[in-house]
Design a protein around this motif. Structure first.
Motif, short mmCIF file in Angstrom:
data_model
loop_
_atom_site.label_atom_id
_atom_site.label_comp_id
_atom_site.label_asym_id
_atom_site.label_seq_id
_atom_site.Cartn_x
_atom_site.Cartn_y
_atom_site.Cartn_z
N ILE A 1 0.84 -1.21 0.00
CA ILE A 1 0.00 0.00 0.00
C ILE A 1 0.87 1.26 0.00
CG2 ILE A 1 -1.63 1.32 1.38
CD1 ILE A 1 -2.86 -1.35 2.28
N SER B 1 -4.19 4.55 -5.39
CA SER B 1 -3.81 3.88 -4.13
C SER B 1 -4.96 3.09 -3.54
CB SER B 1 -3.32 4.92 -3.11
OG SER B 1 -2.20 5.62 -3.60
N SER B 2 -6.20 3.56 -3.79
CA SER B 2 -7.36 2.88 -3.20
C SER B 2 -7.51 1.45 -3.72
CB SER B 2 -8.63 3.68 -3.47
OG SER B 2 -8.87 3.76 -4.87
N MET C 1 -5.14 9.30 -4.81
CA MET C 1 -6.18 8.67 -4.00
C MET C 1 -6.81 7.49 -4.74
SD MET C 1 -6.63 10.12 -0.99
CE MET C 1 -8.33 9.75 -0.62
N ILE C 2 -7.15 7.70 -6.00
CA ILE C 2 -7.83 6.64 -6.77
C ILE C 2 -6.91 5.44 -6.99
CG2 ILE C 2 -8.87 6.08 -8.99
CD1 ILE C 2 -9.87 8.99 -9.09
N VAL D 1 -5.31 -0.61 -1.58
CA VAL D 1 -5.92 -0.72 -0.25
C VAL D 1 -7.04 -1.76 -0.28
CG1 VAL D 1 -7.26 0.49 1.51
CG2 VAL D 1 -5.31 1.62 0.42
N LEU D 2 -7.87 -1.72 -1.34
CA LEU D 2 -8.95 -2.70 -1.47
C LEU D 2 -8.40 -4.12 -1.58
CD1 LEU D 2 -11.97 -3.27 -1.83
CD2 LEU D 2 -11.68 -2.89 -4.29
#
Length: 653
Positions: free
Chosen positions: A465, A511-512, A508-509, A515-516
C-alpha cells in the motif's frame, strides 16, 4: 534302583566293572563313566547312612553297563524288572524288595528306548546326561526325568555366544540320525531368528571321517555340532553341565528337568616333546564364562572374552560380509545368503544406531541425522535474525542511512518550501513521495526477526500500500508534467487541470485499488506463519506464507503497472525544454525500479527461508533508494546551487 539291604551281588558286579574301567582309564570317556559310577555309589551310601533322609528304608542297586547299545539296554532293563536269574517280561522273580526306578542312561540314544519301555510299566526314569528335546514331551514320557536340560538350552547358549562374538556365518556338523535331525531343526530355527546364516551342513555317521579339504574352501570359521557325535573344530568351545556347587535346593521344572547353569570352557591344545623324541598333544580346559537360561535374556550370558586363548592369538572372523556400522544399513546381495550383503549409507532424514541394521529409522520431523547418521539431532531453525545473520545488521545500517537522508531532504525542502525549484516540481507530491519512501523503508523491520502471524500479515500489505502511494505520486507527477506543457498553448483547455486537485485525486484513486486488495487479502486468505521442515535438509525454516497467491501477485503486478506507466509517460516528455522538467529523472528512477524487481522476482521464487527474505529486503531498499536518488538528489543540487548563486548576487550588489 530297588530298596533292599542285599547288595553283595551288586558289589561283586561293581568290582568286576571297576576292574574293566581301571584297565581303560586312558580313555577319557571311560574315565568319565568311572567317575559317574563312584559318584552314584557315594550318593547311595550317603543316603543310607543318614536316617533323616529315608528313615527305615535301605536303598540297594543293580549296576549294568549299556555299552551305548540299544539292544543291550533293553535287555538290562527287562533283566532288572524280572530279577537276576531270568528275563521274563511282565513278570517279577524278585523274592524281596520293591523296584523304585531306573537311573540312566547317559546318552539320548539309549535313554530314549528306555523311556519308551518304562513308560508302559509306569516306572520312573532319571537320566543324568540325555539331552534329546523329544524327551521333554510330558505326554509321551510322563515318567521321564533328568538332571540336565535338553539340547534346546545348549542351542540357545550357542546362539548367544555367536551373537556375543559378532559371528553370523557358521558351518554345522550333524549326526545322521533322529537326534541330530531334531537338534539341527531347532538350532537352525534359532540361528535364523537371530540373523545367523548356515553356510553348509555336513551329515556324519559315527564312523565317517571328514577331510579338511571338504571345508577349506568355505568362508565360515566357526563350526557347530548337532547330535550324538563329536569332532575336531577349528575353534572349539565346549559346554559342560555341572551340579550346583552351593548344594542349594533344585527342583524339576515342567519339562521334567533340573535347571542348570552351563559352563563355557576354553579348550586349549598344547604340543610337547616326549621322551621318545616325538610330539605329544595335551588338551587343557579353562572356564571363561557361563550361561543361565533361567535369567532374563540380557543376563543369561556371562563371559570374559579377555580370558579366552585363541589360535595364533587371533579371534576368528566368521562373517560373510563386513559389519555394517551405525549410520548404514544392510542391502542383501541377490542370489546370496541373507548374511552376505552390502552396506549402504542411510538416506537423508534416516539413521541407524546399531550395527548390521536391517533398516534405517526415520528421524522425527523436527530432527535431522548427524554427519555420521547414527543419531538424530535437532534441526537448525532458520529465519533472518539479528542473532545469527550479519546481513541483518547491514540492512539495518542501510535503513538508518536511507532514513536519515530522506529526513535531511525533507528538512531542506521544508526550509526552501517557497523556492522556485520546489514550487515548480509540485511540492505537495514531492512531500508525499518522501514520507511514503521513508515509511516503505521502515517496513523492512517487519521482514527481519522471527516471523509471526502479525508480522506476516503486515509486511507485504503495508509495503504494497505504502509503495503504491509512492508510485501513484510519481505517476501523478508525470501526468502533471505532460499537462503543464500541453497548457502552455494560449487558450488550451488543459489549463483547467492544472492545480493540486488532479494529482491528489490520481494518488487517491490509484492507491485505493491497492488498499482494497489488502482488505480482501486479509479478509479471505491472510498471510500466516509457516514452519517448513521438508524443503531444506537439516533445517526448520520459519517463514511467511502469503496466503492468497493471487492477492500477492496482484500487489506486485499493480505496482509494476504503475511503474511502467510512469516510465512511458516520463520517457515521452523527457526532452521538453524547461529547466525544472523532472521527467528525465522520473524516467531513470522507474528504470531502476523495473530493473530491480525484474531481477528480484525470479530470485525470490527460486530461494527459500532467509535468502528469500533477504531478496525482498534488498529489492525494497534498492527500489526505494533508487527513486530517492534519481528524483530528489538532482533537485537538492539545484536548490542548493540556486541558493548559493542568490547569495553571490546579493554579495555583488
Amino acid at each position: 534302583m530297588m530298596d533292599t539291604p542285599k547288595v553283595e551281588k551288586s558289589v561283586a558286579k561293581l568290582k568286576f566293572l571297576c576292574s574293566e574301567v581301571r584297565e581303560n582309564l586312558k580313555n577319557a570317556a571311560n574315565f568319565r563313566e568311572y567317575r559317574h559310577l563312584l559318584t552314584f555309589i557315594f550318593a547311595i551310601n550317603d543316603i543310607n547312612n543318614d536316617p533323616t533322609i529315608l528313615p527305615n528304608i535301605t536303598l540297594g542297586y543293580h549296576l549294568y553297563d549299556s555299552c551305548g547299545n540299544v539292544n543291550k539296554v533293553i535287555k538290562d532293563v527287562l533283566q532288572i524288572m524280572s530279577g537276576h536269574s531270568v528275563t521274563a517280561p511282565n513278570y517279577s522273580c524278585m523274592d524281596h524288595g520293591n523296584l523304585a526306578g531306573y537311573i540312566g542312561d547317559q546318552g539320548s540314544a539309549t535313554s530314549l528306548p528306555m523311556a519308551q519301555l518304562l513308560g508302559m510299566y509306569g516306572y520312573t526314569q532319571v537320566s543324568y546326561g540325555a539331552r534329546d528335546s523329544i524327551l521333554s514331551d510330558r505326554r509321551l514320557y510322563p515318567h521321564f526325568f533328568r538332571t540336565v536340560q535338553d539340547n534346546e538350552m545348549q542351542s540357545l547358549a550357542l546362539v548367544k555366544l555367536l551373537l556375543f562374538f559378532n559371528w553370523n556365518f557358521v558351518i554345522i556338523f550333524a549326526t545322521n540320525d533322529d537326534i541330530g535331525e531334531r537338534e539341527l531343526r531347532f538350532l537352525s530355527s534359532e540361528l535364523t531368528k537371530s540373523g545367523i546364516c548356515i553356510e553348509k551342513i555336513f551329515f556324519l555317521t559315527h564312523a565317517e571321517i571328514l577331510h579338511a579339504s571338504e571345508i577349506k574352501n568355505l568362508k565360515a570359521e566357526v563350526i557347530l555340532l548337532c547330535g550324538t557325535s563329536s569332532g575336531l573344530l577349528r575353534h572349539y568351545m565346549k559346554l559342560l553341565c555341572i551340579n550346583d556347587p552351593k548344594a542349594e535346593k533344585v527342583c524339576f521344572n515342567d519339562k521334567g528337568e533340573i535347571p542348570e547353569t552351563l559352563e563355557i570352557l576354553n579348550f586349549i591344545t598344547e604340543l610337547h616333546d616326549n621322551a621318545t623324541g616325538g610330539d605329544t598333544i595335551e588338551g587343557l580346559t579353562a572356564t571363561v564364562g557361563s550361561f543361565d537360561g533361567s535369567r532374563t535374556p540380557d543376563q543369561q550370558l556371562n563371559i570374559s572374552s579377555l580370558d579366552i586363548l585363541w589360535v595364533n592369538n587371533k579371534m576368528p572372523y566368521s562373517r560373510c560380509s563386513e559389519e555394517c556400522f551405525p549410520g548404514k544399513r544392510k542391502a542383501v546381495i541377490k542370489g546370496h545368503h541373507t548374511c552376505c550383503y552390502d552396506c549402504i549409507l542411510c538416506s537423508n532424514g534416516e539413521v541407524s544406531n546399531k550395527s548390521d541394521a536391517e533398516n534405517c529409522d526415520k528421524c522425527f520431523y523436527t530432527e535431522w541425522p548427524n554427519e555420521a547418521r547414527d543419531k538424530c539431532i535437532p534441526k537448525v531453525v532458520e529465519f533472518l535474525s539479528y542473532d545469527t545473520d550479519v546481513v541483518a545488521y547491514v540492512f539495518l545500517f542501510l535503513l538508518v542511512l536511507s532514513s536519515t537522508t530522506i529526513l535531511l531532504i525533507i528538512g531542506i525542502f521544508t526550509f526552501f518550501w517557497n523556492s522556485p525549484v520546489v514550487r515548480a516540481n509540485n511540492r505537495n507530491l514531492s512531500f508525499i513521495i518522501l514520507v511514503s519512501l521513508k515509511l516503505s523503508l521502515l517496513c523492512i523491520l517487519l521482514f527481519i526477526g522471527k516471523p509471526v502471524d502479525t508480522t506476516c500479515m503486515l509486511r507485504h500489505i503495508c509495503f504494497g500500500i505504502i509503495f503504491t502511494v509512492v508510485l501513484s505520486s510519481v505517476l501523478a507527477k508525470t501526468i502533471m508534467v505532460c499537462i503543464a506543457f500541453k497548457a502552455t498553448t494560449p487558450g488550451s483547455s488543459w489549463r483547467k487541470w492544472i492545480g493540486v486537485k488532479l494529482p491528489n485525486s490520481i494518488v487517491m484513486i490509484l492507491s485505493s485499488l491497492q488498499v482494497l486488495n489488502g482488505i480482501l487479502w486479509l479478509s479471505l486468505s491472510p498471510p500466516f506463519q509457516e514452519i517448513d521442515v521438508d524443503s531444506t535438509p537439516g533445517k526448520i525454516i520459519i517463514q511467511c506464507n502469503e496466503g492468497s497467491r493471487l492477492a500477492f501477485y496482484f500487489m506486485l503486478g499493480y505496482m509494476g503497472f504503475l511503474a511502467v506507466m510512469s516510465l512511458i509517460l516520463a520517457f515521452m516528455v523527457r526532452k521538453l525544454p524547461d529547466i525544472y522538467n523532472e521527467a528525465k529523472y522520473i524516467t531513470f528512477s522507474m528504470l531502476v525500479f523495473c530493473c530491480v524487481w525484474i531481477c528480484a522476482i525470479p530470485a525470490y521464487l527460486s530461494s527459500k527461508g532467509k535468502n528469500m527474505v533477504s531478496v525482498e529486503v534488498f529489492a525494497i531498499m534498492a527500489s526505494g533508494n533508487g527513486i530517492m536518488i534519481c528524483i530528489f538528489l538532482p533537485k537538492l543540487w539545484n536548490i542548493l546551487k540556486k541558493s548559493e548563486m542568490k547569495k553571490s548576487n546579493l554579495l555583488e550588489k
